[in-house]
Design a protein around this motif. Sequence first.
Motif, PDB file in Angstrom:
ATOM      1  N   ILE A   1     -10.436 -45.606 -86.777  1.00  0.00           N
ATOM      2  CA  ILE A   1      -9.268 -45.083 -86.252  1.00  0.00           C
ATOM      3  C   ILE A   1      -9.530 -44.417 -85.086  1.00  0.00           C
ATOM      4  CG2 ILE A   1      -8.693 -44.491 -88.958  1.00  0.00           C
ATOM      5  CD1 ILE A   1      -9.625 -41.456 -88.627  1.00  0.00           C
ATOM      6  N   ASP A   2      -8.202 -44.263 -84.455  1.00  0.00           N
ATOM      7  CA  ASP A   2      -8.227 -43.723 -82.810  1.00  0.00           C
ATOM      8  C   ASP A   2      -7.035 -42.761 -83.009  1.00  0.00           C
ATOM      9  OD1 ASP A   2      -9.081 -44.172 -79.871  1.00  0.00           O
ATOM     10  OD2 ASP A   2      -6.870 -43.833 -79.971  1.00  0.00           O
ATOM     11  N   ILE A   3      -7.198 -41.344 -82.615  1.00  0.00           N
ATOM     12  CA  ILE A   3      -6.210 -40.430 -82.612  1.00  0.00           C
ATOM     13  C   ILE A   3      -6.016 -39.887 -81.362  1.00  0.00           C
ATOM     14  CG2 ILE A   3      -4.786 -38.572 -83.750  1.00  0.00           C
ATOM     15  CD1 ILE A   3      -6.457 -39.290 -86.292  1.00  0.00           C
ATOM     16  N   SER A   4      -5.187 -39.769 -80.501  1.00  0.00           N
ATOM     17  CA  SER A   4      -5.062 -38.984 -79.382  1.00  0.00           C
ATOM     18  C   SER A   4      -3.816 -37.818 -79.394  1.00  0.00           C
ATOM     19  CB  SER A   4      -4.815 -40.038 -78.194  1.00  0.00           C
ATOM     20  OG  SER A   4      -3.761 -40.654 -78.115  1.00  0.00           O
TER      21      SER A   4
ATOM     22  N   ILE B   1     -12.148 -29.512 -86.667  1.00  0.00           N
ATOM     23  CA  ILE B   1     -11.328 -30.562 -86.034  1.00  0.00           C
ATOM     24  C   ILE B   1     -11.615 -31.671 -86.698  1.00  0.00           C
ATOM     25  CG2 ILE B   1     -11.483 -31.950 -83.990  1.00  0.00           C
ATOM     26  CD1 ILE B   1     -12.326 -29.569 -82.271  1.00  0.00           C
ATOM     27  N   THR B   2     -12.750 -32.225 -87.151  1.00  0.00           N
ATOM     28  CA  THR B   2     -12.964 -33.313 -87.925  1.00  0.00           C
ATOM     29  C   THR B   2     -11.860 -33.248 -89.305  1.00  0.00           C
ATOM     30  OG1 THR B   2     -15.302 -33.459 -87.143  1.00  0.00           O
ATOM     31  CG2 THR B   2     -14.772 -34.814 -89.110  1.00  0.00           C
ATOM     32  N   ASP B   3     -12.041 -32.155 -90.084  1.00  0.00           N
ATOM     33  CA  ASP B   3     -11.238 -32.098 -91.258  1.00  0.00           C
ATOM     34  C   ASP B   3      -9.636 -32.489 -90.941  1.00  0.00           C
ATOM     35  OD1 ASP B   3     -13.259 -31.765 -92.757  1.00  0.00           O
ATOM     36  OD2 ASP B   3     -13.010 -29.348 -92.806  1.00  0.00           O
ATOM     37  N   ILE B   4      -9.119 -31.983 -89.716  1.00  0.00           N
ATOM     38  CA  ILE B   4      -7.768 -32.168 -89.365  1.00  0.00           C
ATOM     39  C   ILE B   4      -7.409 -33.658 -89.047  1.00  0.00           C
ATOM     40  CG2 ILE B   4      -6.151 -31.446 -87.492  1.00  0.00           C
ATOM     41  CD1 ILE B   4      -7.392 -28.866 -87.308  1.00  0.00           C
ATOM     42  N   PHE B   5      -8.393 -34.158 -88.155  1.00  0.00           N
ATOM     43  CA  PHE B   5      -8.126 -35.454 -87.977  1.00  0.00           C
ATOM     44  C   PHE B   5      -8.169 -36.517 -89.044  1.00  0.00           C
ATOM     45  CE2 PHE B   5      -8.735 -34.379 -83.252  1.00  0.00           C
ATOM     46  CZ  PHE B   5      -7.616 -34.794 -82.767  1.00  0.00           C
ATOM     47  N   GLN B   6      -9.418 -36.097 -89.707  1.00  0.00           N
ATOM     48  CA  GLN B   6      -9.463 -37.111 -91.164  1.00  0.00           C
ATOM     49  C   GLN B   6      -8.430 -36.860 -92.277  1.00  0.00           C
ATOM     50  OE1 GLN B   6     -14.024 -38.679 -91.014  1.00  0.00           O
ATOM     51  NE2 GLN B   6     -13.759 -36.688 -92.241  1.00  0.00           N
ATOM     52  N   GLY B   7      -8.072 -35.758 -92.300  1.00  0.00           N
ATOM     53  CA  GLY B   7      -6.711 -35.369 -93.178  1.00  0.00           C
ATOM     54  C   GLY B   7      -5.497 -36.093 -92.692  1.00  0.00           C
TER      55      GLY B   7
ATOM     56  N   THR C   1      -3.404 -36.304 -66.774  1.00  0.00           N
ATOM     57  CA  THR C   1      -2.697 -35.039 -66.280  1.00  0.00           C
ATOM     58  C   THR C   1      -2.283 -33.998 -67.142  1.00  0.00           C
ATOM     59  OG1 THR C   1      -1.486 -36.569 -64.891  1.00  0.00           O
ATOM     60  CG2 THR C   1      -0.204 -34.671 -65.105  1.00  0.00           C
ATOM     61  N   ILE C   2      -1.964 -34.269 -68.523  1.00  0.00           N
ATOM     62  CA  ILE C   2      -2.029 -33.401 -69.620  1.00  0.00           C
ATOM     63  C   ILE C   2      -3.209 -33.415 -70.259  1.00  0.00           C
ATOM     64  CG2 ILE C   2      -0.590 -32.907 -71.665  1.00  0.00           C
ATOM     65  CD1 ILE C   2       1.591 -34.612 -70.537  1.00  0.00           C
ATOM     66  N   PRO C   3      -3.883 -32.269 -70.640  1.00  0.00           N
ATOM     67  CA  PRO C   3      -5.016 -32.217 -71.542  1.00  0.00           C
ATOM     68  C   PRO C   3      -4.927 -32.773 -72.815  1.00  0.00           C
ATOM     69  CG  PRO C   3      -4.408 -30.018 -70.564  1.00  0.00           C
ATOM     70  CD  PRO C   3      -3.366 -31.073 -70.262  1.00  0.00           C
ATOM     71  N   THR C   4      -5.821 -33.618 -73.132  1.00  0.00           N
ATOM     72  CA  THR C   4      -5.903 -34.505 -74.327  1.00  0.00           C
ATOM     73  C   THR C   4      -7.188 -34.479 -74.948  1.00  0.00           C
ATOM     74  OG1 THR C   4      -4.428 -35.976 -72.771  1.00  0.00           O
ATOM     75  CG2 THR C   4      -5.419 -36.928 -74.880  1.00  0.00           C
ATOM     76  N   ILE C   5      -6.946 -34.447 -76.196  1.00  0.00           N
ATOM     77  CA  ILE C   5      -8.138 -34.595 -77.139  1.00  0.00           C
ATOM     78  C   ILE C   5      -8.166 -35.900 -77.912  1.00  0.00           C
ATOM     79  CG2 ILE C   5      -9.415 -33.676 -79.414  1.00  0.00           C
ATOM     80  CD1 ILE C   5      -8.448 -30.898 -78.572  1.00  0.00           C
ATOM     81  N   THR C   6      -9.092 -36.660 -78.014  1.00  0.00           N
ATOM     82  CA  THR C   6      -9.224 -37.957 -78.708  1.00  0.00           C
ATOM     83  C   THR C   6     -10.256 -37.689 -79.659  1.00  0.00           C
ATOM     84  OG1 THR C   6      -8.282 -39.087 -76.583  1.00  0.00           O
ATOM     85  CG2 THR C   6      -9.507 -40.546 -78.528  1.00  0.00           C
ATOM     86  N   PHE C   7      -9.888 -38.338 -80.881  1.00  0.00           N
ATOM     87  CA  PHE C   7     -10.913 -38.446 -82.116  1.00  0.00           C
ATOM     88  C   PHE C   7     -11.179 -39.948 -82.303  1.00  0.00           C
ATOM     89  CE2 PHE C   7     -11.626 -38.912 -86.653  1.00  0.00           C
ATOM     90  CZ  PHE C   7     -12.647 -38.026 -86.896  1.00  0.00           C
ATOM     91  N   ASP C   8     -12.279 -40.537 -82.453  1.00  0.00           N
ATOM     92  CA  ASP C   8     -12.333 -41.848 -82.702  1.00  0.00           C
ATOM     93  C   ASP C   8     -13.466 -41.899 -84.027  1.00  0.00           C
ATOM     94  OD1 ASP C   8     -10.957 -43.501 -80.652  1.00  0.00           O
ATOM     95  OD2 ASP C   8     -12.481 -42.572 -79.442  1.00  0.00           O
TER      96      ASP C   8
ATOM     97  N   THR D   1     -16.607 -39.736 -82.561  1.00  0.00           N
ATOM     98  CA  THR D   1     -16.617 -39.356 -81.245  1.00  0.00           C
ATOM     99  C   THR D   1     -15.391 -38.363 -80.943  1.00  0.00           C
ATOM    100  OG1 THR D   1     -17.635 -41.361 -80.658  1.00  0.00           O
ATOM    101  CG2 THR D   1     -16.746 -39.958 -79.085  1.00  0.00           C
ATOM    102  N   LEU D   2     -15.815 -37.175 -80.204  1.00  0.00           N
ATOM    103  CA  LEU D   2     -14.463 -36.239 -79.845  1.00  0.00           C
ATOM    104  C   LEU D   2     -14.722 -36.218 -78.408  1.00  0.00           C
ATOM    105  CD1 LEU D   2     -14.745 -33.466 -82.250  1.00  0.00           C
ATOM    106  CD2 LEU D   2     -12.940 -34.779 -82.067  1.00  0.00           C
ATOM    107  N   THR D   3     -13.506 -36.477 -77.674  1.00  0.00           N
ATOM    108  CA  THR D   3     -13.434 -36.646 -76.131  1.00  0.00           C
ATOM    109  C   THR D   3     -12.271 -35.819 -75.876  1.00  0.00           C
ATOM    110  OG1 THR D   3     -13.925 -38.718 -76.392  1.00  0.00           O
ATOM    111  CG2 THR D   3     -13.138 -37.846 -74.263  1.00  0.00           C
ATOM    112  N   TYR D   4     -12.712 -34.817 -74.693  1.00  0.00           N
ATOM    113  CA  TYR D   4     -11.638 -33.838 -74.168  1.00  0.00           C
ATOM    114  C   TYR D   4     -11.256 -34.327 -72.622  1.00  0.00           C
ATOM    115  CZ  TYR D   4      -9.416 -29.960 -72.090  1.00  0.00           C
ATOM    116  OH  TYR D   4      -8.370 -28.995 -71.470  1.00  0.00           O
ATOM    117  N   GLY D   5     -10.063 -34.594 -72.305  1.00  0.00           N
ATOM    118  CA  GLY D   5     -10.073 -34.817 -70.878  1.00  0.00           C
ATOM    119  C   GLY D   5      -8.880 -34.065 -70.300  1.00  0.00           C
ATOM    120  N   ASP D   6      -8.885 -33.378 -68.922  1.00  0.00           N
ATOM    121  CA  ASP D   6      -7.943 -32.959 -68.278  1.00  0.00           C
ATOM    122  C   ASP D   6      -8.172 -33.410 -66.671  1.00  0.00           C
ATOM    123  OD1 ASP D   6      -9.517 -31.128 -67.247  1.00  0.00           O
ATOM    124  OD2 ASP D   6      -9.058 -29.456 -68.684  1.00  0.00           O
TER     125      ASP D   6
END
Length: 225
Positions: free
Chosen positions: A48-51, A145-151, A30-37, A120-125
Amino acid sequence: MRIRFIFPILGLLLLAGLALPAQKQEQNPTIPTITFDRVWEAYTPQSIDISVQSTGSARYLSRNPLKPPAETGPDSDYVLEFTMSGASLDKLFHCARETNYFKGDFSYKKHPVASTGKKTLTYGDQSRHEETSYDFSENKCIKEITDIFQGLSNTIEYGRKLQFLHRFDKLGLEAELKGMESAAENHNLAEVQVIAPTLESIAQDGSVLNIARDRARRLLARKSF
């Protein structure tokens, strides 16, 4: 004789577990979501898994499924829920739009590069679900995006170690905080405010070495970057 096959099969099962997503993501949230694995067997943490939702609500999970229990301890899986800063949130969703919500192949293919793990970057809405996988990418937005998530992962893992040292080995805090300051100088941290309570507890603890407390204060001063 069948016993001979137990260990190879067990190894395959462990590898399969490492490759699986840390948690099943809803394809059309329901809410737009970005996921980084990221899965990188040679690194710690291995997975690591970040949503992150467009509201700023975020969840971090790190795992070490192939490490022996003696190396990881009883709490090898680490989960943290937090709020992403507005600045990083804007960058993430802006870059998602710029890359058509990760639709396409962004992998670098000109020549082989040293692996830093499968990402892996995933976008869902409610109306779309897109994902892309890569090891390294030259695309400016994918890199950002990768730098933000890995940082962010680096920051959270430092915070995790600092919590442990503050409780069980206060003399070890100075070296860990020194390493964290070096990571900050090299732009390898992000969202330091996420671990601000840990840094504040160290900075305010009179039983901690002054040099460590000073390092914690300097890191707190940078927490908005």
